[in-house]
Design a protein around this motif. Structure first.
Motif, PDB file in Angstrom:
ATOM      1  N   GLY A  38       6.605  -2.253  -6.445  1.00  0.00           N
ATOM      2  CA  GLY A  38       7.074  -0.897  -6.586  1.00  0.00           C
ATOM      3  C   GLY A  38       7.995  -1.042  -7.733  1.00  0.00           C
ATOM      4  N   THR A  95       3.432   5.545  -2.342  1.00  0.00           N
ATOM      5  CA  THR A  95       4.253   4.769  -1.415  1.00  0.00           C
ATOM      6  C   THR A  95       3.763   3.590  -0.927  1.00  0.00           C
ATOM      7  OG1 THR A  95       4.230   6.527   0.140  1.00  0.00           O
ATOM      8  CG2 THR A  95       5.937   6.729  -1.297  1.00  0.00           C
ATOM      9  N   GLU A  96       2.500   3.374  -0.950  1.00  0.00           N
ATOM     10  CA  GLU A  96       1.737   2.247  -0.337  1.00  0.00           C
ATOM     11  C   GLU A  96       1.860   1.021  -1.343  1.00  0.00           C
ATOM     12  OE1 GLU A  96      -2.132   1.133   2.361  1.00  0.00           O
ATOM     13  OE2 GLU A  96      -1.694   3.193   1.831  1.00  0.00           O
ATOM     14  N   PRO A 112       9.171   7.372  -6.403  1.00  0.00           N
ATOM     15  CA  PRO A 112       7.661   7.040  -6.504  1.00  0.00           C
ATOM     16  C   PRO A 112       6.936   8.651  -6.888  1.00  0.00           C
ATOM     17  CG  PRO A 112       8.328   7.009  -4.237  1.00  0.00           C
ATOM     18  CD  PRO A 112       9.634   7.225  -5.092  1.00  0.00           C
ATOM     19  N   SER A 138       6.485  -0.411   7.979  1.00  0.00           N
ATOM     20  CA  SER A 138       6.988   0.447   6.791  1.00  0.00           C
ATOM     21  C   SER A 138       8.339  -0.324   6.529  1.00  0.00           C
ATOM     22  CB  SER A 138       7.226   1.936   7.358  1.00  0.00           C
ATOM     23  OG  SER A 138       8.124   1.499   8.683  1.00  0.00           O
ATOM     24  N   TYR A 165       8.316   3.394   2.336  1.00  0.00           N
ATOM     25  CA  TYR A 165       7.100   2.654   1.800  1.00  0.00           C
ATOM     26  C   TYR A 165       6.390   2.262   2.946  1.00  0.00           C
ATOM     27  CZ  TYR A 165       9.498   2.542  -3.040  1.00  0.00           C
ATOM     28  OH  TYR A 165      10.176   2.846  -3.706  1.00  0.00           O
TER      29      TYR A 165
END
Length: 424
Positions: free
Chosen positions: A254, A264-265, A259, A278, A286
């Motif tokens: 990241g 967000t993965e 983002p 998470s 995320y």
């Protein structure tokens, strides 16, 4: 009786760093119900004084970091030739989200009121210094938070000024700029190095004895200044973005920015293969997953961490010969591993973090409470220490307190702020 070495070993460096942190800053113009309401707090640049009939000066410092806000209430015994830290109260950790800020800080201010005599309230400065975590927040969110704090301080019974709330930059946030308990003018005080690993930044500070270190280091890593009629030189640098939480984000792939839609993965070799969960960082949640089973986790994670740290840290050869204390997440992860006691501290070598990383990365979590990021954190710590120039067998002292006083930059910052107010 000769003063114990442990009680003075952090003394001189702490005092020097406290002044270093703020010398370039510009300064501007029992339960509470049991006490009678004090008069309105004093405003403006008036000189600070000790309450009549007392030889104590109190100070309140809020440490707003990337993972929470803490209050430190200090009592300094003011005498003719010495200044002694008599008492320290460290209170709960709270998140620094703007919506929760007012309620949390109000609760902590009540703790300060119950810890300080009412006669000293209007003479006690209250200060909040935000560290790397706030520098990484969106500008509007950071401003909202600081404005909320200023309003609360203005309404409190303590001494609040225009400069009472601020964000420290990388130069100010030198590592663990603290004072150890004892005489601030002790001629027997010696110095050690300090390592701090926060959520948003990491710091290294020591007093160089080798002229080569001073001559070859980046110019902004060496600071010289006068204090107590002597000139002192320290090597100090804060690496913004290399704190443990920011490093996690970088290693996971990241960036320190809001983002983009659908981004967000995060997938990382530092997590258990095919695991998922998470993680929240800087108000963003995320979804994090491990890669498919294949390359050994430790080796793959170390390669990733080395790429993240590539040419971002300046090694210092002299540091290998300096005695260092290590704090914050260095301490916390050693506790997680059982290498030191949570209350007593201890000593840890670089290789201890390295071997623990290999063990954790190659095995399943020993309990549901074990952090899924423990492998990543340990690999990062061991690689970071290597990049800073420490050999595998280098040993660090880990401690939360020295003579029952928590070691933190807040103590040095509070002392320096009080000294400033007394002289202006």
């Amino acid at each position: 009786m000769k003063r114990p070495k442990l009680a003075v070993v952090l003394l001189l460096l702490g005092v020097l760093l406290a002044y270093l942190m703020f010398m370039k800053r510009h300064y501007g113009a029992s339960e509470p119900d049991a006490y009678r309401a004090p008069p309105p707090p004093q405003r403006g640049p008036a000189k600070l004084a000790v309450a009549p009939g007392r030889n104590s000066q109190f100070g309140i410092m809020f440490d707003a970091g990337s993972t929470g806000t803490r209050i430190h209430v200090f009592e300094f015994q003011m005498e003719t030739s010495t200044t002694t830290v008599a008492a320290v109260i460290i209170c709960l950790s709270l998140t620094v989200r703007p919506l929760q800020c007012a309620a949390g800080l109000t609760e902590l201010l009540k703790v300060a009121e119950s810890s300080i005599p009412p006669s000293s309230w209007t003479l006690t400065p209250v200060v909040l210094k935000a560290t790397a975590g706030l520098r990484l927040l969106d500008g509007a969110k950071a401003k909202h938070l600081l404005d909320t704090v200023r309003a609360l301080f203005t309404d409190s019974p303590f001494l609040s000024r225009d400069d009472s709330v601020s964000v420290m930059d990388g130069t100010d946030e030198v590592t663990c700029s603290s004072l150890s308990p004892g005489d601030l003018h002790s001629p027997d005080a010696s110095t050690v190095g300090m390592l701090d690993l926060g959520g948003g930044s990491t710091q290294i500070t020591f007093s160089p004895q080798d002229e080569k270190t001073i001559q070859t280091s980046p110019i902004d890593h060496i600071r010289s200044f006068r204090m107590f009629n002597s000139t002192h030189t320290v090597y100090t640098h804060s690496y913004l973005g290399l704190g443990l939480m920011s490093a996690r984000l970088s290693v996971l792939g990241g960036i320190e920015a809001p983002p983009l839609e659908g981004s967000t993965e995060l997938v990382s070799p530092c997590l258990a293969p095919e695991s998922s969960g998470s993680w929240e960082h800087a108000d963003v949640v995320y979804r994090v997953t491990g890669q498919k089973a294949g390359e050994p986790v430790y080796e793959a994670c170390r390669t990733k961490v080395e790429k993240v740290l590539y040419r971002k840290v300046v090694p210092v050869s002299e540091a290998a010969d300096v005695d260092f204390y290590a704090f914050s997440y260095y301490y916390d992860r050693a506790v997680d591993l059982g290498l030191i006691g949570e209350e007593t501290g201890g000593t840890v070598r670089v290789v201890d973090y390295m071997e623990a990383a290999k063990r954790v990365c190659s095995s399943r979590p020993v309990s549901p409470l074990q952090s899924p990021f423990l492998c990543l954190d340990l690999v990062y710590i061991s690689v970071l220490l290597h990049e800073l120039g420490f050999p595998p067998n280098k040993q660090f002292k880990l401690a939360r307190t020295i003579n029952q006083v928590e070691t933190s930059w807040a103590l040095g910052a509070t002392f320096h702020y009080i000294e400033f107010l007394k002289s202006h």
